[in-house]
Design a protein around this motif. Sequence first.
Motif, PDB file in Angstrom:
ATOM      1  N   ILE A 155       0.837  -1.205   0.000  1.00  0.00           N
ATOM      2  CA  ILE A 155       0.000   0.000   0.000  1.00  0.00           C
ATOM      3  C   ILE A 155       0.870   1.252   0.000  1.00  0.00           C
ATOM      4  CG2 ILE A 155      -1.670   1.336   1.332  1.00  0.00           C
ATOM      5  CD1 ILE A 155      -2.774  -1.314   2.385  1.00  0.00           C
ATOM      6  N   THR A 185     -10.299   3.533   2.389  1.00  0.00           N
ATOM      7  CA  THR A 185     -10.852   2.612   1.395  1.00  0.00           C
ATOM      8  C   THR A 185     -12.104   3.230   0.788  1.00  0.00           C
ATOM      9  OG1 THR A 185     -10.058   0.721   2.669  1.00  0.00           O
ATOM     10  CG2 THR A 185     -11.709   0.287   1.001  1.00  0.00           C
ATOM     11  N   LYS A 186     -12.135   3.296  -0.547  1.00  0.00           N
ATOM     12  CA  LYS A 186     -13.310   3.804  -1.253  1.00  0.00           C
ATOM     13  C   LYS A 186     -13.942   2.669  -2.040  1.00  0.00           C
ATOM     14  CE  LYS A 186     -12.172   8.684  -1.621  1.00  0.00           C
ATOM     15  NZ  LYS A 186     -12.069   9.869  -2.519  1.00  0.00           N
ATOM     16  N   LYS A 187     -15.188   2.387  -1.761  1.00  0.00           N
ATOM     17  CA  LYS A 187     -15.884   1.270  -2.383  1.00  0.00           C
ATOM     18  C   LYS A 187     -15.876   1.405  -3.904  1.00  0.00           C
ATOM     19  CE  LYS A 187     -20.096  -1.469  -1.954  1.00  0.00           C
ATOM     20  NZ  LYS A 187     -21.418  -1.583  -1.311  1.00  0.00           N
ATOM     21  N   ILE A 197      -6.324  -4.594   6.845  1.00  0.00           N
ATOM     22  CA  ILE A 197      -6.072  -3.147   6.742  1.00  0.00           C
ATOM     23  C   ILE A 197      -6.544  -2.423   7.998  1.00  0.00           C
ATOM     24  CG2 ILE A 197      -6.787  -1.047   5.523  1.00  0.00           C
ATOM     25  CD1 ILE A 197      -6.668  -2.692   2.931  1.00  0.00           C
ATOM     26  N   LYS A 232      -6.271  -1.615  -5.870  1.00  0.00           N
ATOM     27  CA  LYS A 232      -7.473  -2.433  -5.724  1.00  0.00           C
ATOM     28  C   LYS A 232      -7.268  -3.541  -4.691  1.00  0.00           C
ATOM     29  CE  LYS A 232      -9.482  -1.735 -10.316  1.00  0.00           C
ATOM     30  NZ  LYS A 232     -10.701  -1.099  -9.783  1.00  0.00           N
ATOM     31  N   LEU A 233      -8.328  -3.848  -3.949  1.00  0.00           N
ATOM     32  CA  LEU A 233      -8.289  -4.953  -2.987  1.00  0.00           C
ATOM     33  C   LEU A 233      -8.000  -6.276  -3.691  1.00  0.00           C
ATOM     34  CD1 LEU A 233     -11.346  -4.138  -0.690  1.00  0.00           C
ATOM     35  CD2 LEU A 233      -8.953  -4.040  -0.038  1.00  0.00           C
ATOM     36  N   TYR A 263      -4.544   4.928  -6.033  1.00  0.00           N
ATOM     37  CA  TYR A 263      -5.379   3.865  -5.484  1.00  0.00           C
ATOM     38  C   TYR A 263      -4.856   2.479  -5.865  1.00  0.00           C
ATOM     39  CZ  TYR A 263      -8.959   7.229  -4.122  1.00  0.00           C
ATOM     40  OH  TYR A 263      -9.627   8.260  -3.523  1.00  0.00           O
ATOM     41  N   GLY A 307     -10.815   1.475  -4.504  1.00  0.00           N
ATOM     42  CA  GLY A 307      -9.646   0.822  -3.930  1.00  0.00           C
ATOM     43  C   GLY A 307      -9.156   1.493  -2.662  1.00  0.00           C
ATOM     44  N   ILE A 308      -7.863   1.317  -2.388  1.00  0.00           N
ATOM     45  CA  ILE A 308      -7.255   1.809  -1.152  1.00  0.00           C
ATOM     46  C   ILE A 308      -6.299   2.944  -1.495  1.00  0.00           C
ATOM     47  CG2 ILE A 308      -6.065   1.074   0.948  1.00  0.00           C
ATOM     48  CD1 ILE A 308      -6.352  -1.830  -0.405  1.00  0.00           C
ATOM     49  N   SER A 326      -9.378  -6.618   3.717  1.00  0.00           N
ATOM     50  CA  SER A 326     -10.074  -5.509   4.389  1.00  0.00           C
ATOM     51  C   SER A 326      -9.889  -5.574   5.899  1.00  0.00           C
ATOM     52  CB  SER A 326     -11.566  -5.539   4.045  1.00  0.00           C
ATOM     53  OG  SER A 326     -11.765  -5.318   2.661  1.00  0.00           O
ATOM     54  N   GLU A 383     -10.676 -10.972  -0.565  1.00  0.00           N
ATOM     55  CA  GLU A 383     -10.723  -9.518  -0.400  1.00  0.00           C
ATOM     56  C   GLU A 383     -11.168  -9.143   1.013  1.00  0.00           C
ATOM     57  OE1 GLU A 383     -12.648  -7.229  -3.485  1.00  0.00           O
ATOM     58  OE2 GLU A 383     -12.282  -8.818  -4.950  1.00  0.00           O
TER      59      GLU A 383
END
Length: 676
Positions: free
Chosen positions: A103, A146-148, A130, A111-112, A109, A151-152, A127, A123
């Motif tokens: 990360i 984290t944004k749905k 994290i 992705k998970l 960003y 990603g992160i 989460s 995934e």
Amino acid sequence: MNQISNRLINIFEVLLSGDSFTSPSILAQSLDVSIRTIYRELHDVEELLKPFNLKLKSKSKLGYKLVGKKENKEKFSEYLKLNTNSYAWKSVEERRSLILIEILKSNGYMKLQTLADKLNVSESTISRDIEQIKPSIANYDIDVFTKKGIGIEVIGDEENIRKAISDLVYSNLEMTLALGLDIKTNILNYFKNQNSGILGLLNKDDLEEVVDVLVSSSNNIIYRITEFSLIGLVIHLTVAINRIRNGEQIVLDKKLFKDIKQEKMYIDARIIAGDIEDRFNIKFPEDELGYILMHLKGTRPRNISNKDGQDLDIGNYEAMILVDKLIDRFSEITDYNFHNDEMLVIGLLAHLAPSIIRLSNNLEIRNPLINEIKGEYLELFTIVKETSQIISEELEVNVSDDEIAYLTLHFGAAIERMKLDGESQSLNIGVVCASGIGISALLSSTIKSNFPDISLVEPLSVDQVLNEDLKSMGFDLLVATLNIESVIPTVYVNPLLTDVDLSMLRKAMDEIKISNTPKTKVKLSINPDIINQIKLIGVDLNQARDDVIYKIILEITDNEKLKQEIFDKVIKRETMAPVIIKDKKFVLYHCSIETIDKAYVVLFYADSDKRSLLYKDIDIGAMMLLPKPPVASDRYTLSNISKALVENDDLAISIQSKSLKNIKEILFESMRENNE
């Protein structure tokens, strides 16, 4: 071709393992994912398969299978192997550290799903991890959001992010290697730390170039074998280059070479040899190529799931038993315990696996460092030669001085590590002259400036040596300019303290540090309590490896903290040296652990006919735990139990028939035979 996910690689590996259709449910169960994930991964793979003249055929109610010629499937399999890009982790803590580094390295960003693929987890696991690692970076004023659907993202000052990466990476060499970060620096630092020891005989310029070749090689070997194996490979190649330059030839049996060319790692050996040829402007003879291949066969895969199929087969098991006996003998001769040196264990395993093949085929290897080793380390060479009689006895072969010189490199490096471990010991030194005022005071100042690991340097007179109890006063070593009598070890030097004197003093200090290391005499006796307390259980082998291991651990303890510690240690040991003996349908899980006070043995059998992919060839197994540091009789007992599990068919039958009484009787009888 585009980079493909590790999950898709895993699916193809299952499909390549057979010629019949495999249902989506079987694929999902084998890989511990959902059926929907299987459908998603196999969607639109035609472009990937096209260059290999393969097709993915699907039939309702039957599933999937790959269609094409055998040689095309083999080429595709090699392609998959070279494109595997997953990270090995041995504990939940290390997995979280790997996630955090990935990360922090990302720009923007991430992705998970990308992290899930690299770490072979779901995934949702990513989460949860994290959320657990967020507090660990709070001290750097960094946060993770984290944004749905996107990603992160890491939020924080760039300088703080770099510092966090640096602290994480340099806290763990193996993790650093797994990520491909600063590999060259870390491996070279290993050799640099032992530059003054026996590994200092290796050509430094060649060694650095070899490391650079391996780091940049197209076969990604640095990502696929453990750091211990990588170090062993560097040593092998550096010595081979020296041998070729000197015009020394080794001869490999033509039939043997033809057979081993069929090995999966032959392509790797060719790539490495080609890269070395280009860099060093030399020609690798075909026989040398065969020796590289045999060495690669003895390396340990980095990937925790061991996808390359490099299980520890019966030949490698033989190497494991030999290593244990060699270290036993070396420890007994030197009167120091080397069993806890994991680097020695793994280094010897990596060397002996190909050595057994060589020796069994009467193939000799030339070691161009043999004269230097005999000249500068004759005493150590002699001890290793005596130790190596174990190999002659077990394999009924002659072990050449060249082969012994290779083993001397490994044992010599172990001694250097013991010295490094002892550097934290501060020594008290007395410097003696007639009066204790003039020369001794001057020498004291010079000695102190040359050896920072000395805590006290005290000028002493001859009268003090004769009339005072210097030992009870804490003096470890005396340095004298005239002959004296003392129970304390003494180094005699020139009043001007020459380079030769400084070298003698360093050697004496190292010997004292090693002598202060706890000694463990090897006593070849058994501990009957271990056999009497053996447990026998049935285990569902139609599940993931981690679940199998955890089920066995439940038979040992109900303490949650200890359960996790045992699990982490077993997984770590599995990563370094997995033991799956397909011919005997046997798997062994074992490790040494500091937080247990006795040895444990749990034997298990498959409690149903169903098997997961990993256990498809397994009927029985064992978990063995040894306290650290170990008791010699416990180690000897467990070593004999593991040997009996592989060699005694009656024992295997008794496990499958669930007869604990017969198991104990067979083991006690086996112990008696070994001690006769």
